[in-house]
Design a protein around this motif. Structure first.
Motif, short mmCIF file in Angstrom:
data_model
loop_
_atom_site.label_atom_id
_atom_site.label_comp_id
_atom_site.label_asym_id
_atom_site.label_seq_id
_atom_site.Cartn_x
_atom_site.Cartn_y
_atom_site.Cartn_z
N CYS A 51 0.83 -1.21 0.00
CA CYS A 51 0.00 0.00 0.00
C CYS A 51 0.86 1.26 0.00
O CYS A 51 0.50 2.26 -0.63
N ALA A 69 -6.68 5.23 -1.56
CA ALA A 69 -7.32 4.23 -0.71
C ALA A 69 -6.48 2.96 -0.71
O ALA A 69 -5.98 2.55 -1.75
N CYS A 70 -6.33 2.37 0.45
CA CYS A 70 -5.58 1.11 0.61
C CYS A 70 -6.59 0.00 0.85
O CYS A 70 -7.19 -0.08 1.92
N VAL A 71 -6.78 -0.86 -0.17
CA VAL A 71 -7.74 -1.95 -0.06
C VAL A 71 -7.08 -3.24 -0.54
O VAL A 71 -7.23 -3.64 -1.68
N SER A 73 -6.52 -6.95 -1.45
CA SER A 73 -7.50 -7.95 -1.87
C SER A 73 -7.42 -9.24 -1.04
O SER A 73 -8.37 -10.00 -1.00
N ASP A 79 -7.79 -5.39 9.40
CA ASP A 79 -8.55 -4.31 8.76
C ASP A 79 -7.57 -3.19 8.47
O ASP A 79 -6.72 -2.86 9.30
N TYR A 80 -7.70 -2.57 7.31
CA TYR A 80 -6.75 -1.54 6.88
C TYR A 80 -7.45 -0.19 6.79
O TYR A 80 -8.60 -0.10 6.37
N SER A 81 -6.74 0.84 7.22
CA SER A 81 -7.29 2.19 7.18
C SER A 81 -6.17 3.19 6.91
O SER A 81 -4.99 2.87 7.04
#
Length: 136
Positions: A51, A69-71, A73, A79-81
């Motif tokens: 990220c 945005a860091c998403v 897969s 959980d990422y924020s």
């Protein structure tokens, strides 16, 4: 007629074996659980590093971090924020999921590559911990 050859185990012998198995299991199980947690915790540093690269690519294209945005897969245990997101700063954070038995884990990295972590309750000041012993 008397039978002198009896086969099998006495109750005492079986209970001794069960007790030994219980002692071995009580020693092995915590070590195995730590091993599994270490394997699961490897997800966060890998995804945060990825990220971070994506954030820098976003900045090169847009001259700002706003909108990035860091998403990941493959996020299963964390959980990422993104916190403190502005035109020139950001902090990526991975927080362990309690339902996956990773609630005592968290990892962060910012735009300057400053890292912090909490590995199963053990805090690491300037690095991502890779074990509960506190070593990076």
């Amino acid at each position: 007629m008397k039978c002198s050859n009896q086969y099998g185990f006495s109750l005492i012998e079986v209970m001794v074996v069960v007790a030994i198995m219980g002692i071995l299991a009580s020693i092995a199980l915590p070590g195995y659980q730590d091993y599994v947690k270490s394997g699961n915790a490897a997800e966060a540093p890998a995804n945060l590093a990825n990220c971070r690269v994506q954030a820098e690519q976003f900045y090169q294209d847009n001259f700002t971090y706003v909108g990035f945005a860091c998403v990941p897969s493959d996020a299963k245990f964390f959980d990422y924020s993104i916190e403190n997101q502005s035109a020139t700063t950001y902090t990526l954070k991975a927080t362990g999921k309690s339902g996956q038995n990773m609630g005592n884990f968290s990892f962060t990295v910012n735009q300057d590559n400053a890292k912090t972590s909490t590995f199963d309750g053990t805090a690491g000041g300037t690095c991502w911990l890779t074990s509960s012993s506190g070593s990076c």
